[in-house]
Each structure stands twice: as C-alpha cells, then as structure tokens.
Enzyme design. Structure first.
Site, PDB file in Angstrom:
ATOM      1  N   TYR A  51      53.706-126.609 -61.697  1.00 41.52           N
ATOM      2  CA  TYR A  51      53.733-125.605 -60.490  1.00 41.52           C
ATOM      3  C   TYR A  51      52.032-125.331 -60.661  1.00 41.52           C
ATOM      4  O   TYR A  51      51.549-123.873 -59.685  1.00 41.52           O
ATOM      5  CB  TYR A  51      54.173-124.298 -60.372  1.00 41.52           C
ATOM      6  N   HIS A 121      63.555-129.160 -56.173  1.00 38.28           N
ATOM      7  CA  HIS A 121      61.768-129.559 -55.565  1.00 38.28           C
ATOM      8  C   HIS A 121      61.768-131.146 -55.428  1.00 38.28           C
ATOM      9  O   HIS A 121      62.904-131.777 -55.950  1.00 38.28           O
ATOM     10  CB  HIS A 121      61.309-129.112 -56.466  1.00 38.28           C
ATOM     11  N   GLU A 132      53.887-135.989 -60.884  1.00 36.34           N
ATOM     12  CA  GLU A 132      54.594-134.512 -61.040  1.00 36.34           C
ATOM     13  C   GLU A 132      55.846-135.493 -62.486  1.00 36.34           C
ATOM     14  O   GLU A 132      56.346-135.558 -63.166  1.00 36.34           O
ATOM     15  CB  GLU A 132      55.682-134.213 -60.008  1.00 36.34           C
TER      16      GLU A 132
HETATM   17  P1  IDP Z   1      58.657-126.144 -51.883  1.00 35.43           P
HETATM   18  O1  IDP Z   1      59.716-126.613 -52.855  1.00 35.43           O
HETATM   19  O2  IDP Z   1      58.939-126.602 -50.547  1.00 35.43           O
HETATM   20  O3  IDP Z   1      57.958-128.157 -51.708  1.00 35.43           O
HETATM   21  P2  IDP Z   1      55.842-124.629 -52.242  1.00 35.43           P
HETATM   22  O4  IDP Z   1      55.625-123.595 -51.183  1.00 35.43           O
HETATM   23  O5  IDP Z   1      55.489-125.477 -52.839  1.00 35.43           O
HETATM   24  O6  IDP Z   1      57.430-125.185 -51.089  1.00 35.43           O
HETATM   25  O7  IDP Z   1      56.761-123.340 -52.987  1.00 35.43           O
HETATM   26  C1  IDP Z   1      57.144-124.346 -54.719  1.00 35.43           C
HETATM   27  C2  IDP Z   1      58.284-123.658 -54.789  1.00 35.43           C
HETATM   28  O8  IDP Z   1      58.111-121.651 -54.732  1.00 35.43           O
HETATM   29  C3  IDP Z   1      59.317-123.254 -53.136  1.00 35.43           C
HETATM   30  O9  IDP Z   1      60.196-124.074 -53.484  1.00 35.43           O
HETATM   31  C4  IDP Z   1      60.177-121.830 -53.619  1.00 35.43           C
HETATM   32  O10 IDP Z   1      60.998-121.145 -54.677  1.00 35.43           O
HETATM   33  C5  IDP Z   1      59.045-120.697 -53.834  1.00 35.43           C
HETATM   34  N1  IDP Z   1      57.788-119.895 -52.840  1.00 35.43           N
HETATM   35  C6  IDP Z   1      57.648-121.004 -52.207  1.00 35.43           C
HETATM   36  N2  IDP Z   1      56.789-120.031 -51.091  1.00 35.43           N
HETATM   37  C7  IDP Z   1      57.100-118.760 -51.439  1.00 35.43           C
HETATM   38  C8  IDP Z   1      57.115-117.113 -50.970  1.00 35.43           C
HETATM   39  O11 IDP Z   1      56.938-117.307 -49.975  1.00 35.43           O
HETATM   40  N3  IDP Z   1      57.881-116.287 -51.558  1.00 35.43           N
HETATM   41  C9  IDP Z   1      58.425-116.257 -52.619  1.00 35.43           C
HETATM   42  N4  IDP Z   1      58.535-117.075 -53.286  1.00 35.43           N
HETATM   43  C10 IDP Z   1      58.184-118.992 -52.720  1.00 35.43           C
HETATM   44 MG    MG Z   2      56.003-127.774 -53.462  1.00 30.83          MG
END
Ligand code: IDP
Ligand code: MG
Length: 140
Positions: A51, A121, A132
């Site tokens: 991450y 994910h 990844e």
């Molecule tokens: P994704 O998993 O849909 O690709 P990402 O933006 O890569 O989303 O974010 C990784 C993970 O972080 C998300 O799956 C979610 O668990 C968490 N997350 C993302 N954005 C937020 C937010 O605005 N608030 C709280 N948790 C978030």
């Molecule tokens: Mg993501």
C-alpha cells in the site's frame, strides 16, 4: 491478445465472515483461472510495500491496522483483461454505493470504521499487478 495476471486479496473481513469460497467462486464462474493461492497473516512491512501509494493518506494507518487484524487470502487470477474484469466484479471502493451484483455491493456495507472494509483488493493496472504479485508470490 495475450493473457494477463492480477493480484486478488481477500481481506480480513472477508476471511472472518467466511466469504473465501464465495469470492473464489465468483472469480472462477466469470471464467478466470486461479493459478496461485495462499493464506497468510500479513505483517506490517509487507503491507507497507503493498500500500505504498497510500502512505500519508488519512486512512493509511487504519488500513494497515485492519489488514494485519487477521488472515488474508492472496491469489493470482489469469485471463484476458482480468485486471479490468476483476475490478468490475469487485465493484466500487465504497461498498455503500458499489453496484448490486458486485462482490462489494452484495457482501459489504459501511461499518462506521476509519477504513472502508470492502472484502477484496484487486490490482488496478499491469504495473501494479506485476509489483503486487512480486510482493505476495516471489518468483511469479
Ligand atoms: P481500491 O481497493 O478500490 O483500489 P484504493 O483507493 O486503492 O481502493 O484504496 C485502498 C483501500 O483503502 C480501499 O480498498 C479501502 O479499504 C481503503 N480506502 C480507500 N479510500 C478510503 C477512504 O476514503 N476512506 C477510508 N478507507 C479508504
Ligand atoms: Mg487500489
């Protein structure tokens, strides 16, 4: 077109709720092949790598805490356009508005936590997938 690979994780909420089989079924029923699979309890160092792009965001620490809170399942799925295809199966990041029919839309909801708990994910680009997969499956 050459076949593509993606990294899928079933997050601790998915494992805790007994949804490993459900997620695997959806991937297989769509027609993708699962070519590697492992269950692990990820440590902080591994998740910091995975991450890295989110370091500094308000949900970063809660995300690492959540992802180390229990076992996860990591898998490689393969097939033409599987990166885009699995993101489509997973649905939007926010499970409250993820479309019904998707993994997140059907199986997750807002739990009032600092980090969104959304079951899965999936890599978002060929570059992310390669990076990844190397983190979770050395040598693949
Ligand atoms: P994704 O998993 O849909 O690709 P990402 O933006 O890569 O989303 O974010 C990784 C993970 O972080 C998300 O799956 C979610 O668990 C968490 N997350 C993302 N954005 C937020 C937010 O605005 N608030 C709280 N948790 C978030
Ligand atoms: Mg993501």
């Amino acid at each position: 077109m050459s076949s593509e690979k993606t990294l899928i994780l079933i997050k601790p909420d998915g494992v805790r709720r007994g949804l490993v089989g459900e997620v695997i079924s959806r991937v297989e029923e769509k027609g993708y092949s699962i070519t590697a699979l492992r269950m692990l309890h990820a440590d902080r160092a591994l998740l910091e790598k995975h991450y890295a792009e989110h370091n500094g965001k308000p949900f970063y620490e809660p995300l690492l805490e959540f992802m180390t809170s229990g076992p996860i399942v990591a898998m490689i799925a393969e097939g033409n356009r599987v990166i885009e295809g699995f993101r489509s199966l997973a649905g939007a990041t926010d499970p409250t508005v993820a479309a019904p029919g998707t993994i997140r839309g059907d199986l997750a909801r807002d739990q009032g936590t600092k980090v969104v708990q959304n079951i899965v994910h999936g890599s978002d680009s060929p570059e992310s997938a390669a990076r990844e997969i190397a983190i979770f499956f050395e040598g693949k």
